[in-house]
Every structure is written in structure tokens, then in C-alpha cells.
Write a protein that holds these residues in place. Structure first.
Motif, PDB file in Angstrom:
ATOM      1  N   SER A 122      -5.514   0.513  -4.374  1.00  0.00           N
ATOM      2  CA  SER A 122      -6.607   0.452  -3.390  1.00  0.00           C
ATOM      3  C   SER A 122      -7.860   1.209  -3.820  1.00  0.00           C
ATOM      4  CB  SER A 122      -6.161   1.080  -2.064  1.00  0.00           C
ATOM      5  OG  SER A 122      -5.089   0.394  -1.513  1.00  0.00           O
ATOM      6  N   LYS A 123      -7.736   2.127  -4.760  1.00  0.00           N
ATOM      7  CA  LYS A 123      -8.879   3.003  -5.061  1.00  0.00           C
ATOM      8  C   LYS A 123      -9.559   2.531  -6.347  1.00  0.00           C
ATOM      9  CE  LYS A 123      -7.631   5.400  -1.457  1.00  0.00           C
ATOM     10  NZ  LYS A 123      -8.355   5.267  -0.206  1.00  0.00           N
ATOM     11  N   TYR A 177       0.736  10.734   6.902  1.00  0.00           N
ATOM     12  CA  TYR A 177       1.976  11.516   6.764  1.00  0.00           C
ATOM     13  C   TYR A 177       2.456  11.927   8.151  1.00  0.00           C
ATOM     14  CZ  TYR A 177       0.010  12.188   2.022  1.00  0.00           C
ATOM     15  OH  TYR A 177      -0.548  12.000   0.789  1.00  0.00           O
ATOM     16  N   TYR A 234      -4.175  13.656   4.390  1.00  0.00           N
ATOM     17  CA  TYR A 234      -4.163  12.254   4.780  1.00  0.00           C
ATOM     18  C   TYR A 234      -3.377  12.063   6.088  1.00  0.00           C
ATOM     19  CZ  TYR A 234      -3.660   7.214   4.285  1.00  0.00           C
ATOM     20  OH  TYR A 234      -3.691   5.864   4.498  1.00  0.00           O
ATOM     21  N   THR A 264      -1.691   3.889  -6.119  1.00  0.00           N
ATOM     22  CA  THR A 264      -2.215   2.767  -5.338  1.00  0.00           C
ATOM     23  C   THR A 264      -3.169   1.900  -6.155  1.00  0.00           C
ATOM     24  OG1 THR A 264      -3.329   2.139  -3.296  1.00  0.00           O
ATOM     25  CG2 THR A 264      -4.173   4.101  -4.391  1.00  0.00           C
ATOM     26  N   ASP A 315       1.738  12.407  -3.690  1.00  0.00           N
ATOM     27  CA  ASP A 315       0.958  11.183  -3.503  1.00  0.00           C
ATOM     28  C   ASP A 315      -0.225  11.215  -4.482  1.00  0.00           C
ATOM     29  OD1 ASP A 315      -0.648   9.125  -2.627  1.00  0.00           O
ATOM     30  OD2 ASP A 315      -0.535   9.660  -0.507  1.00  0.00           O
ATOM     31  N   GLY A 370       0.840  -1.196   0.000  1.00  0.00           N
ATOM     32  CA  GLY A 370       0.000   0.000   0.000  1.00  0.00           C
ATOM     33  C   GLY A 370       0.874   1.244   0.000  1.00  0.00           C
ATOM     34  N   VAL A 371       0.269   2.379  -0.342  1.00  0.00           N
ATOM     35  CA  VAL A 371       1.014   3.650  -0.284  1.00  0.00           C
ATOM     36  C   VAL A 371       1.447   3.916   1.159  1.00  0.00           C
ATOM     37  CG1 VAL A 371       0.776   6.156  -0.542  1.00  0.00           C
ATOM     38  CG2 VAL A 371      -0.022   4.641  -2.346  1.00  0.00           C
ATOM     39  N   ASN A 420      -6.518  14.205  -0.352  1.00  0.00           N
ATOM     40  CA  ASN A 420      -7.542  13.571   0.468  1.00  0.00           C
ATOM     41  C   ASN A 420      -7.596  14.340   1.770  1.00  0.00           C
ATOM     42  OD1 ASN A 420      -9.207  12.070   2.047  1.00  0.00           O
ATOM     43  ND2 ASN A 420      -7.815  10.361   2.311  1.00  0.00           N
TER      44      ASN A 420
HETATM   45  C1  LIG Z   1      -3.823  10.378  -0.216  1.00  0.00           C
HETATM   46  C2  LIG Z   1      -3.779   8.949   0.201  1.00  0.00           C
HETATM   47  N1  LIG Z   1      -2.621   8.310   0.193  1.00  0.00           N
HETATM   48  C3  LIG Z   1      -2.531   7.027   0.549  1.00  0.00           C
HETATM   49  C4  LIG Z   1      -3.647   6.311   0.959  1.00  0.00           C
HETATM   50  C5  LIG Z   1      -3.492   4.880   1.369  1.00  0.00           C
HETATM   51  O1  LIG Z   1      -3.351   4.087   0.247  1.00  0.00           O
HETATM   52  P1  LIG Z   1      -3.032   2.557   0.371  1.00  0.00           P
HETATM   53  O2  LIG Z   1      -4.318   1.832   0.551  1.00  0.00           O
HETATM   54  O3  LIG Z   1      -2.364   2.232  -0.928  1.00  0.00           O
HETATM   55  O4  LIG Z   1      -2.107   2.361   1.540  1.00  0.00           O
HETATM   56  C6  LIG Z   1      -4.882   6.939   0.983  1.00  0.00           C
HETATM   57  C7  LIG Z   1      -6.079   6.208   1.430  1.00  0.00           C
HETATM   58  O5  LIG Z   1      -7.104   6.728   1.718  1.00  0.00           O
HETATM   59  C8  LIG Z   1      -4.947   8.290   0.593  1.00  0.00           C
HETATM   60  O6  LIG Z   1      -6.104   8.965   0.605  1.00  0.00           O
END
Ligand SMILES: Cc1ncc(COP(=O)(O)O)c(C=O)c1O
Length: 362
Positions: free
Chosen positions: A208-209, A109, A106, A206, A180, A80-81, A154
Motif C-alpha cells: 500500500s505504501k 491494533y 497505528y 505492505t 509491522d 492488506g496488513v 506510524n
Molecule cells: C503501521 C501500519 N500498518 C499497517 C497499515 C495498513 O496497511 P495496509 O494498507 O496494508 O492494510 C498502515 C497504514 O497506514 C500502517 O501505517
């Protein structure tokens, strides 16, 4: 007695509300229908040996690098990121260094930077959550070693322009500048390639989205090849699991699925923004798969809204506690059928809350 490091003892706990998520999931910016059927078929076909062996990341990494258009030496697949952010903090931050973030943004960080012992410098977004490069540059010091910017951002769905980002990277050559791009597929613009002109720029993507694979945990970190050598030293060689690695080639092969999903989400975004406008609810025009809206003046208003939506089977996220977000909720968008349910619940909830407000005033 064993004690955690000072930086860890003072770390705020981040406990996202994952429990009891029954209903339409418009609360975590996930894909609301799931991954491509090709990914599901691949998962079903996995055998015992694939799980018994340690996962080999490099061959898949090379495929993803090819797909994204960078050299394999410039890319690292991550858990994941989130892991990419963690690795950047572990690689570049010493205790006492400064990590600059632009809030609201987010949460991870701040958390990973603090865990590394860094001091977090939180610069607020400007009026209407406008990205204010001048203010960010003013806060850069010799001790700034990380600048993390979600683009689109985000919480707010707003963006920084390529000029903004280049100016920041130029102003802080001693800092790792993370751009990001977790919501890239919904925005369509990228800073990919800038890592060749600016060895301090890193980009993340990612699965994930848009790809609907949040549960498999795969992210992508791109940067200058020499810097990436340091990051690889910090990362576990087995950070991405075998199931995720097996599925990735299938996920990127089904671009028809991604394009269709993104198209429906963008349609949903316009539809929701129009509905909010029609109800005189302030919101921030979004470049991602969610919209942040100010439902009311106070945290009590947003809490009542979230609760009423939940009662109608729709989960949305209360963001009232974030800086500058009092009374705000964040609503994730999905395909057509989900948008219809969202709009119905939205109208009913607003109607009910207005009636309630009317009743409490009279
Ligand atoms: C800006 C941002 N970066 C990273 C992530 C997390 O991503 P990952 O599911 O790849 O860890 C999110 C998840 O909401 C996000 O909004």
C-alpha cells in the motif's frame, strides 16, 4: 433483540477522513503518484475469466516468498496488513487477554484487539517519542498474548532497535509479537529472519505504501511455519482478490520504479525536515515516508494549519487527538514535483498563520 457482542458494542468507531480528498494527498502515507506502469498494464490486460474464477493465492504467494527470501510455508498474503493484524488477534487473543501497544501508533491494533475482547494496555513512547523497552517489558504479564509494534512507527516515524525487539520477544514467549514493517522500503532495515529464532515473532509488509497499490489491498504476513498453519486456518482462502494477485508479480519485477520512488521520498524527507528546522517548527526525525511536526501548542493550531493547507490544494493529517501529539500534523512525502508544491504551501501557510496570530495578539 439481536445485539452485537459486548466487546463490539463498546468499540470506538474508526472512521478515517476519506471523503472529499481533492488535492495533493499528503494525508494517508500513500504513494502520491501511483503504482508502476507495469502494474497498470497488467490491470488493463485482465480478462473475464480471471474475474469469474475464485482467486488462487498459493502460486503468487510462492513468488512473493521467494522475492522476500522466506519459505512459502512462512508467508501468508493478506488483504492488506490490516487483515494480518485482524488474523493475529483472532488467532491468539481470548476475551480478557492483554494486547500491548506502544502509543501513539497505528489505530487498527487497538481496534482489532478490542474486537476480540482483549484488554488493550497502551504504553506511551518515552521522551521525544523514544522507544522505551524497559517500560514495555515492565508491562508484560502472564496475560499478555499480543504485542504490536510498528517499526518505523506510524504516527512518529521513530524506531525500535533490533535489540529492543529481540528483548521484548524473549520477555514474552507466550505472546505473538508483531513487528509491522509497513514502511520498510523507506527505512531499509528489517527483522526478517528473526521469526526463525523466535517462534512468537511475526512481521508484516505492505504493497500500500512504496508500491502505490493501497486500493488493491495486499499485505504480507511472515512467521514461524508452525504458527502460520494456525493463521491459515483462520484466513479465508480467497482473501486476496484476482486483480491484486495478477498484478503482484509485475509489481515486484519493477524494482527500478520502487528504488526511484523511494529515493525521491527520502530526498523530500530531508528537504521538509530542513524547512521545518528553518521555521523553528519542532518535528521528529523520521524513518518513514512522512514527518510528524508540532505546528502549534493546541489542537486549534493544527486544525488551522490543515485547513490553510487544504485551501492551497494540499491534504495533510491532523494528529492532535493522538496521545502526546497535541498541535501535531503528519505530512506524507512524495516525489520532487509534489515536494515543491508542499514547500510553497507550507511557507505561505506559516506566513499567513503567523500574521493571523500577530493580528489576534494586537
Ligand atoms: C503501521 C501500519 N500498518 C499497517 C497499515 C495498513 O496497511 P495496509 O494498507 O496494508 O492494510 C498502515 C497504514 O497506514 C500502517 O501505517
Amino acid at each position: 433483540m439481536l445485539r452485537a457482542r459486548e466487546a463490539v458494542r463498546t468499540l470506538p468507531t474508526y472512521h478515517p477522513p476519506l471523503a472529499g480528498r481533492q488535492g495533493l494527498r499528503l494525508d494517508f502515507n500513500e504513494n502520491t503518484v501511483g503504482c508502476s506502469p507495469r502494474v497498470l498494464d497488467c490491470l488493463r490486460s485482465l480478462n473475464l475469466e480471471q474475474f469469474a474464477k475464485y482467486p488462487e493465492r498459493e502460486p503468487v504467494e510462492a513468488k512473493i516468498a521467494d522475492f522476500i527470501g522466506v519459505a512459502a510455508s512462512e508467508l501468508l498474503l493478506t488483504n492488506g496488513v490490516d487483515e494480518a493484524i485482524h488474523l493475529l488477534c483472532q488467532t491468539y487473543l481470548d476475551p480478557g487477554d492483554e494486547a500491548l501497544i506502544v502509543v501513539p501508533t497505528y489505530s487498527m491494533y487497538r481496534i482489532y484487539a478490542m474486537a476480540a475482547g482483549a484488554q488493550v494496555v497502551a504504553v506511551p513512547l518515552g521522551d521525544q517519542f523514544h522507544f522505551c523497552t524497559e517500560t514495555v517489558c515492565d508491562r508484560i504479564t502472564d496475560r499478555t498474548r499480543l504485542i504490536a509494534i510498528a517499526n518505523p512507527n506510524n504516527r512518529t516515524g521513530t524506531i525500535a532497535t533490533p535489540q529492543d525487539l529481540r528483548r521484548i520477544a524473549t520477555s514474552a514467549p507466550q505472546a505473538a509479537v508483531l513487528i509491522d514493517e509497513a514502511y520498510f522500503e523507506f527505512y531499509g532495515q528489517t527483522m526478517l529472519g528473526a521469526h526463525r529464532d523466535f517462534p512468537n515473532i511475526f512481521l508484516t509488509r505492505t504493497f500500500s505504501k512504496a508500491y502505490g497499490m493501497a486500493g488493491l489491498r495486499v499485505g504480507v504476513l511472515v512467521g514461524n511455519a508452525e504458527q502460520m498453519r494456525s493463521l491459515r486456518r483462520v484466513s479465508s482462502p480467497y482473501n486476496v482478490n484476482a486483480a491484486a494477485l495478477a498484478c503482484l508479480p509485475q509489481a515486484i519485477a519493477d524494482q527500478t520504479y520502487i528504488q526511484q520512488y523511494v529515493k525521491e521520498v527520502l530526498d523530500a524527507r530531508s528537504t521538509l525536515e530542513r524547512a521545518l528546522e528553518a521555521n523553528s517548527i519542532p518535528f521528529w526525525p523520521s524513518h518513514a515516508n512522512f514527518v510528524l511536526a508540532r505546528i502549534g501548542a493546541s489542537a486549534a493550531d493544527s486544525a488551522a494549519f490543515v485547513q490553510q493547507m487544504r485551501a492551497r490544494g494540499i491534504l495533510v493529517r491532523d494528529r492532535s487527538a493522538d496521545p502526546g501529539c497535541e498541535g501535531c500534523v503528519r505530512i506524507t512525502l512524495g516525489p520532487k514535483a509534489h515536494t515543491a508544491k508542499l514547500l510553497k504551501a507550507l511557507q505561505e501557510t506559516l506566513h499567513e498563520l503567523r500574521l493571523l496570530q500577530g493580528a489576534s495578539r494586537s
